[in-house]
Design a protein around this motif. Structure first.
Motif, mmCIF file in Angstrom:
data_model
loop_
_atom_site.group_PDB
_atom_site.id
_atom_site.type_symbol
_atom_site.label_atom_id
_atom_site.label_comp_id
_atom_site.label_asym_id
_atom_site.label_seq_id
_atom_site.Cartn_x
_atom_site.Cartn_y
_atom_site.Cartn_z
ATOM 1 N N THR A 124 0.860 -1.183 0.000
ATOM 2 C CA THR A 124 0.000 0.000 0.000
ATOM 3 C C THR A 124 0.894 1.231 0.000
ATOM 4 O OG1 THR A 124 -0.056 0.117 2.410
ATOM 5 C CG2 THR A 124 -1.770 -1.202 1.338
ATOM 6 N N ARG A 125 0.322 2.379 -0.282
ATOM 7 C CA ARG A 125 1.123 3.599 -0.255
ATOM 8 C C ARG A 125 1.658 3.864 1.153
ATOM 9 N NH1 ARG A 125 2.065 8.509 -3.107
ATOM 10 N NH2 ARG A 125 2.910 10.018 -1.619
ATOM 11 N N GLY A 126 0.822 3.658 2.166
ATOM 12 C CA GLY A 126 1.256 3.906 3.533
ATOM 13 C C GLY A 126 2.429 3.036 3.926
ATOM 14 N N TYR A 127 2.372 1.764 3.559
ATOM 15 C CA TYR A 127 3.468 0.842 3.868
ATOM 16 C C TYR A 127 4.708 1.231 3.072
ATOM 17 C CZ TYR A 127 5.950 -3.568 4.644
ATOM 18 O OH TYR A 127 6.884 -4.524 5.004
ATOM 19 N N ALA A 128 4.528 1.557 1.789
ATOM 20 C CA ALA A 128 5.662 1.940 0.945
ATOM 21 C C ALA A 128 6.360 3.168 1.507
ATOM 22 C CB ALA A 128 5.191 2.204 -0.487
ATOM 23 N N GLU A 129 5.602 4.155 1.930
ATOM 24 C CA GLU A 129 6.191 5.360 2.511
ATOM 25 C C GLU A 129 7.041 5.026 3.732
ATOM 26 O OE1 GLU A 129 2.866 7.808 3.398
ATOM 27 O OE2 GLU A 129 2.737 8.687 1.387
ATOM 28 N N ALA A 130 6.476 4.202 4.621
ATOM 29 C CA ALA A 130 7.172 3.873 5.864
ATOM 30 C C ALA A 130 8.420 3.040 5.621
ATOM 31 C CB ALA A 130 6.221 3.135 6.808
ATOM 32 N N VAL A 131 8.331 2.055 4.742
ATOM 33 C CA VAL A 131 9.469 1.169 4.533
ATOM 34 C C VAL A 131 10.579 1.870 3.748
ATOM 35 C CG1 VAL A 131 8.816 0.050 2.336
ATOM 36 C CG2 VAL A 131 10.075 -1.239 4.064
ATOM 37 N N ILE A 132 10.220 2.695 2.780
ATOM 38 C CA ILE A 132 11.234 3.414 2.008
ATOM 39 C C ILE A 132 11.942 4.437 2.889
ATOM 40 C CG2 ILE A 132 11.558 5.074 0.124
ATOM 41 C CD1 ILE A 132 9.373 3.554 -1.418
ATOM 42 N N GLU A 133 11.186 5.153 3.711
ATOM 43 C CA GLU A 133 11.801 6.120 4.613
ATOM 44 C C GLU A 133 12.711 5.434 5.621
ATOM 45 O OE1 GLU A 133 10.524 9.826 7.566
ATOM 46 O OE2 GLU A 133 8.986 8.589 6.593
ATOM 47 N N GLY A 134 12.309 4.257 6.089
ATOM 48 C CA GLY A 134 13.128 3.529 7.051
ATOM 49 C C GLY A 134 14.405 2.964 6.454
ATOM 50 N N MET A 135 14.348 2.548 5.198
ATOM 51 C CA MET A 135 15.511 1.938 4.555
ATOM 52 C C MET A 135 16.493 2.966 4.014
ATOM 53 S SD MET A 135 13.796 -1.305 2.552
ATOM 54 C CE MET A 135 15.402 -1.897 1.984
ATOM 55 N N TRP A 136 16.002 4.179 3.709
ATOM 56 C CA TRP A 136 16.889 5.226 3.188
ATOM 57 C C TRP A 136 16.746 6.482 4.052
ATOM 58 C CZ3 TRP A 136 14.169 2.029 -0.172
ATOM 59 C CH2 TRP A 136 14.967 1.205 -0.968
ATOM 60 N N PRO A 137 17.225 6.433 5.292
ATOM 61 C CA PRO A 137 17.037 7.558 6.231
ATOM 62 C C PRO A 137 17.681 8.860 5.795
ATOM 63 C CG PRO A 137 18.655 5.990 7.075
ATOM 64 C CD PRO A 137 18.008 5.338 5.887
ATOM 65 N N ARG A 147 10.718 7.489 -5.277
ATOM 66 C CA ARG A 147 10.726 6.034 -5.097
ATOM 67 C C ARG A 147 9.313 5.499 -4.864
ATOM 68 N NH1 ARG A 147 15.639 3.363 -3.723
ATOM 69 N NH2 ARG A 147 17.456 4.740 -3.779
ATOM 70 N N ILE A 148 8.531 6.238 -4.099
ATOM 71 C CA ILE A 148 7.154 5.811 -3.835
ATOM 72 C C ILE A 148 6.352 5.793 -5.127
ATOM 73 C CG2 ILE A 148 4.992 6.457 -2.690
ATOM 74 C CD1 ILE A 148 6.796 7.648 -0.429
ATOM 75 N N GLN A 149 6.468 6.844 -5.923
ATOM 76 C CA GLN A 149 5.724 6.932 -7.170
ATOM 77 C C GLN A 149 6.120 5.831 -8.146
ATOM 78 O OE1 GLN A 149 3.108 8.787 -7.908
ATOM 79 N NE2 GLN A 149 3.188 9.671 -5.842
ATOM 80 N N VAL A 150 7.412 5.535 -8.208
ATOM 81 C CA VAL A 150 7.875 4.453 -9.081
ATOM 82 C C VAL A 150 7.277 3.122 -8.625
ATOM 83 C CG1 VAL A 150 9.882 3.090 -9.776
ATOM 84 C CG2 VAL A 150 10.014 5.578 -9.789
ATOM 85 N N ARG A 151 7.267 2.893 -7.326
ATOM 86 C CA ARG A 151 6.709 1.637 -6.798
ATOM 87 C C ARG A 151 5.231 1.509 -7.116
ATOM 88 N NH1 ARG A 151 9.330 -0.368 -1.413
ATOM 89 N NH2 ARG A 151 10.988 -0.030 -2.932
#
Length: 285
Positions: A124-137, A147-151
């Motif tokens: 989901t967008r919410g999960y993608a936002e959280a995981v991408i932000e966590g992996m690329w601080p 990255r979110i838009q590409v996903r």
């Protein structure tokens, strides 16, 4: 350029044809490199589709291989021209895994194993936002949004009403339990996962903790297969600074066998969907 031309796939097909011509000529990559005064690595990258191929490259290689069929040369030159065009992902700037996106966009079927992160095409967008932000601080807000838009754009392959991607995901229970974002985000994610897994072209299987040790403990991977027989299947291994693409039949076979073992040890599709729904309820409390 025709709208359905995929530059990544064009490079692979062209590279494959050039490799065949070299082998028919009985020449090694080292010999070709020496004739053209270039490095052997350049010849290898041209043949495996990891490097853009110019029409000049094609002309020079056809000359070395003694290709006299003008129609064949014209066809290869046209493929070289198309391989240098841009795919939809280029509109988002420099995407680190653009080669993979090009392959995924063209793939007829995709088998993935994930142990820690929800598969990208099912997020989901919410999960993608959280995981991408966590992996690329250290990423900027603009980079995170890109990255979110590409996903999200990639997910159109799953939702395509005409020719959807045949998708099979085996996931570890761990990614269902790890709270990414918040309990609300996780509940929405797992409810979405349950809904998507009910689609006829999507199969989801969960490896519960009770399975214990299993072949997937080596790490996540994806197997891409294509409709055109000239396009070899590819195993994709994602890294932090670089990715690995395996195309040797023996490598693809090894990972395919591993995937079959994972499928056999996992819950079946119906059990997996209920398993996801039950965990989603836990996040509602």
């Amino acid at each position: 350029m025709a709208a359905n031309v995929n530059p990544t796939v064009r490079r692979r097909r062209l590279g494959s044809e050039l490799r065949k011509l070299r082998e028919q000529k009985g020449m090694t990559a080292e010999e070709v490199a020496a004739r053209l005064l270039v490095s052997q690595s350049k010849i290898s990258r041209l043949e495996n589709g990891r490097r853009s191929i110019s029409q000049r490259d094609v002309r020079d290689l056809c000359s070395v291989y003694g290709v006299e069929d003008s129609r064949l040369v014209d066809s290869l030159m046209n493929m070289a021209r198309e391989s240098r065009q841009q795919g939809w992902w280029h509109a988002f700037g420099d995407v680190p895994y653009s080669v993979y996106i090009g392959l995924e966009t063209e793939a007829e079927s995709l088998r993935v194993y994930e142990s820690l992160i929800m598969p990208g095409l099912l997020q989901t967008r919410g999960y993608a936002e959280a995981v991408i932000e966590g992996m690329w601080p250290e990423a900027t807000p603009a980079d995170l949004e890109k990255r979110i838009q590409v996903r999200l754009k990639r997910q159109e392959r799953i939702l395509d009403p005409v020719k959807p991607l045949r998708y099979w995901a085996v996931v570890d229970e761990a990614l269902l339990r790890r709270v990414v974002g918040s309990k609300v985000v996780m509940r929405e994610q797992l409810e979405h996962l349950a809904n998507v897994s009910s689609m006829p072209h999507v199969t989801l299987q969960v490896l519960p903790y009770a399975v214990g040790a299993h072949p997937g403990m080596y790490g996540k991977f994806a197997i891409l297969e294509f409709e055109d027989e000239s396009d070899a299947s590819v195993v994709y291994l994602e890294g932090v600074t670089s990715d690995l693409y395996l195309e040797k039949p023996s490598d693809v076979q090894s990972y395919s066998v591993m995937y079959e073992h994972l499928r056999a040890q996992a819950l079946n599709a119906e059990q997996s969907r209920q398993f996801v729904i039950d965990i989603a309820k836990e996040y509602a409390t």
